[in-house]
Design a protein around this motif. Structure first.
Motif, PDB file in Angstrom:
ATOM      1  N   TYR A 130      37.386  68.335  24.828  1.00  0.00           N
ATOM      2  CA  TYR A 130      36.144  68.011  25.529  1.00  0.00           C
ATOM      3  C   TYR A 130      34.968  68.682  24.813  1.00  0.00           C
ATOM      4  N   GLU A 131      33.787  68.180  25.090  1.00  0.00           N
ATOM      5  CA  GLU A 131      32.554  68.764  24.568  1.00  0.00           C
ATOM      6  C   GLU A 131      31.670  69.171  25.735  1.00  0.00           C
ATOM      7  N   GLY A 132      30.911  70.246  25.550  1.00  0.00           N
ATOM      8  CA  GLY A 132      30.157  70.805  26.669  1.00  0.00           C
ATOM      9  C   GLY A 132      31.124  71.539  27.581  1.00  0.00           C
ATOM     10  N   GLY A 133      30.779  71.617  28.878  1.00  0.00           N
ATOM     11  CA  GLY A 133      31.689  72.212  29.832  1.00  0.00           C
ATOM     12  C   GLY A 133      31.954  73.687  29.621  1.00  0.00           C
ATOM     13  N   ASP A 134      30.958  74.431  29.158  1.00  0.00           N
ATOM     14  CA  ASP A 134      31.127  75.865  28.943  1.00  0.00           C
ATOM     15  C   ASP A 134      30.920  76.631  30.248  1.00  0.00           C
ATOM     16  N   LEU A 135      31.828  77.541  30.543  1.00  0.00           N
ATOM     17  CA  LEU A 135      31.622  78.473  31.638  1.00  0.00           C
ATOM     18  C   LEU A 135      30.762  79.609  31.124  1.00  0.00           C
ATOM     19  N   GLU A 136      29.591  79.791  31.754  1.00  0.00           N
ATOM     20  CA  GLU A 136      28.653  80.820  31.329  1.00  0.00           C
ATOM     21  C   GLU A 136      28.319  81.740  32.510  1.00  0.00           C
ATOM     22  N   LEU A 137      28.155  83.030  32.214  1.00  0.00           N
ATOM     23  CA  LEU A 137      27.754  84.010  33.214  1.00  0.00           C
ATOM     24  C   LEU A 137      26.368  84.520  32.865  1.00  0.00           C
ATOM     25  N   ARG A 138      25.605  84.814  33.908  1.00  0.00           N
ATOM     26  CA  ARG A 138      24.234  85.281  33.693  1.00  0.00           C
ATOM     27  C   ARG A 138      24.097  86.728  34.131  1.00  0.00           C
ATOM     28  N   PHE A 139      23.686  87.569  33.188  1.00  0.00           N
ATOM     29  CA  PHE A 139      23.426  88.974  33.459  1.00  0.00           C
ATOM     30  C   PHE A 139      21.936  89.201  33.235  1.00  0.00           C
ATOM     31  N   SER A 140      21.173  89.265  34.326  1.00  0.00           N
ATOM     32  CA  SER A 140      19.724  89.340  34.248  1.00  0.00           C
ATOM     33  C   SER A 140      19.225  88.131  33.454  1.00  0.00           C
TER      34      SER A 140
ATOM     35  N   ARG B 196      20.185  87.514  30.322  1.00  0.00           N
ATOM     36  CA  ARG B 196      21.152  87.245  29.256  1.00  0.00           C
ATOM     37  C   ARG B 196      22.242  86.302  29.749  1.00  0.00           C
ATOM     38  N   ILE B 197      22.438  85.191  29.050  1.00  0.00           N
ATOM     39  CA  ILE B 197      23.483  84.219  29.384  1.00  0.00           C
ATOM     40  C   ILE B 197      24.645  84.407  28.415  1.00  0.00           C
ATOM     41  N   THR B 198      25.842  84.635  28.964  1.00  0.00           N
ATOM     42  CA  THR B 198      27.014  84.942  28.147  1.00  0.00           C
ATOM     43  C   THR B 198      28.066  83.859  28.318  1.00  0.00           C
ATOM     44  N   PRO B 199      28.426  83.133  27.243  1.00  0.00           N
ATOM     45  CA  PRO B 199      29.518  82.157  27.347  1.00  0.00           C
ATOM     46  C   PRO B 199      30.859  82.854  27.382  1.00  0.00           C
ATOM     47  N   THR B 200      31.842  82.226  28.016  1.00  0.00           N
ATOM     48  CA  THR B 200      33.193  82.760  28.061  1.00  0.00           C
ATOM     49  C   THR B 200      34.076  82.012  27.066  1.00  0.00           C
ATOM     50  N   ARG B 201      35.261  82.523  26.845  1.00  0.00           N
ATOM     51  CA  ARG B 201      36.188  81.897  25.896  1.00  0.00           C
ATOM     52  C   ARG B 201      36.677  80.560  26.428  1.00  0.00           C
ATOM     53  N   ARG B 202      36.843  79.615  25.528  1.00  0.00           N
ATOM     54  CA  ARG B 202      37.322  78.282  25.887  1.00  0.00           C
ATOM     55  C   ARG B 202      38.815  78.116  25.625  1.00  0.00           C
ATOM     56  N   ASP B 203      39.464  79.136  25.078  1.00  0.00           N
ATOM     57  CA  ASP B 203      40.873  79.019  24.709  1.00  0.00           C
ATOM     58  C   ASP B 203      41.723  78.623  25.914  1.00  0.00           C
ATOM     59  N   ARG B 204      42.669  77.757  25.655  1.00  0.00           N
ATOM     60  CA  ARG B 204      43.558  77.286  26.711  1.00  0.00           C
ATOM     61  C   ARG B 204      44.376  78.437  27.279  1.00  0.00           C
ATOM     62  N   GLY B 205      44.442  78.494  28.615  1.00  0.00           N
ATOM     63  CA  GLY B 205      45.199  79.542  29.268  1.00  0.00           C
ATOM     64  C   GLY B 205      44.438  80.827  29.503  1.00  0.00           C
ATOM     65  N   THR B 206      43.157  80.880  29.088  1.00  0.00           N
ATOM     66  CA  THR B 206      42.362  82.087  29.286  1.00  0.00           C
ATOM     67  C   THR B 206      41.976  82.239  30.754  1.00  0.00           C
ATOM     68  N   MET B 207      42.127  83.448  31.283  1.00  0.00           N
ATOM     69  CA  MET B 207      41.691  83.768  32.638  1.00  0.00           C
ATOM     70  C   MET B 207      40.455  84.649  32.551  1.00  0.00           C
ATOM     71  N   ILE B 208      39.412  84.248  33.276  1.00  0.00           N
ATOM     72  CA  ILE B 208      38.166  85.014  33.336  1.00  0.00           C
ATOM     73  C   ILE B 208      38.039  85.587  34.743  1.00  0.00           C
ATOM     74  N   VAL B 209      37.805  86.885  34.840  1.00  0.00           N
ATOM     75  CA  VAL B 209      37.694  87.569  36.123  1.00  0.00           C
ATOM     76  C   VAL B 209      36.328  88.241  36.188  1.00  0.00           C
ATOM     77  N   PHE B 210      35.616  88.046  37.308  1.00  0.00           N
ATOM     78  CA  PHE B 210      34.284  88.644  37.444  1.00  0.00           C
ATOM     79  C   PHE B 210      33.953  88.801  38.931  1.00  0.00           C
ATOM     80  N   PRO B 211      33.017  89.693  39.267  1.00  0.00           N
ATOM     81  CA  PRO B 211      32.635  89.848  40.671  1.00  0.00           C
ATOM     82  C   PRO B 211      32.070  88.547  41.228  1.00  0.00           C
ATOM     83  N   SER B 212      32.381  88.259  42.479  1.00  0.00           N
ATOM     84  CA  SER B 212      31.986  86.970  43.046  1.00  0.00           C
ATOM     85  C   SER B 212      30.490  86.840  43.276  1.00  0.00           C
TER      86      SER B 212
END
Length: 209
Positions: free
Chosen positions: A154-164, A166-182
């Motif tokens: 797929y193209e696009g579809g990036d999971l990104e987190l915003r810290f103030s 600063r926008i930080t993309p997460t890894r796209r690797d298959r099977g990757t688990m991302i954990v963050f405060p809700s």
């Protein structure tokens, strides 16, 4: 004798008399586990999710009460069952280990079913949002997202987190688990080609004190 490294100057004065250095080193806004699921397990979960979509007939729905301008995707729920037991155990084990190392929240466990999501070409997305849920007496403390698709699918579809600002993309690797405060702002950018499959779930706890 070398001079001790200077600590960065804070933008505001701290009133606490104790040293926060250990906490500053330990805390992280998110953490990622690249091998939470292998390729065969990702395929198995996608098959379970597609079967759930076929049963519920929820194709095209983004979730009850969610406006399509905010979120456009297809979702289904994967409740605890013999075929999903491995998934619940894996997610909670990794999330609790991440919490012990990085966040230190008091947790109760997974009180909600796992959400399976399919994002299709043509702009499926999820705008900036938080996962805090409905609040007391139990609330979401940790959010968990698992990438199920091969990043080349797929193209696009990036999971990104915003810290103030600063926008930080997460890894796209298959099977990757991302954990963050809700409470952390995050989004999925529009998918422009292919299909992106992912899981989302939440680890809940008592209200913060």
């Amino acid at each position: 004798m070398p001079k001790p490294a200077r600590r960065p100057r804070l933008s505001r004065p701290l009133l606490w008399p104790f040293d926060l250095a250990a906490h500053e080193r330990a805390y992280s806004g998110m953490t990622m586990r690249p091998d939470a699921l292998d390729a065969e397990e990702c395929d198995r979960v996608i098959a379970l999710g597609e079967a759930a979509l076929g049963r519920t007939g929820s194709a095209g729905e983004a979730g009850e009460g969610v406006h399509p301008e905010i979120r456009q995707s297809t979702i289904a729920w994967l409740p605890p069952a013999p075929e999903t037991q491995f998934l619940y155990r894996r997610i909670e084990k990794i999330a609790r280990a991440a919490n012990d190392r990085f966040f230190g929240f008091t947790l109760l466990g997974m009180g909600e079913a796992i959400q399976f999501a399919r994002y299709g070409a043509g702009g499926d997305h999820y705008g900036w949002h938080q996962d805090l849920g409905d609040g007391p007496p139990v609330l979401r403390k940790l959010s968990v997202v698992i990438q199920l698709s091969d990043p080349a699918a797929y193209e696009g579809g990036d999971l990104e987190l915003r810290f103030s600002e600063r926008i930080t993309p997460t890894r796209r690797d298959r099977g990757t688990m991302i954990v963050f405060p809700s409470w952390q702002l995050h989004r999925v950018t529009p998918v422009t080609a292919g299909l992106r499959y992912s899981l989302a779930c939440w680890i809940s706890g008592e209200p913060f004190r």
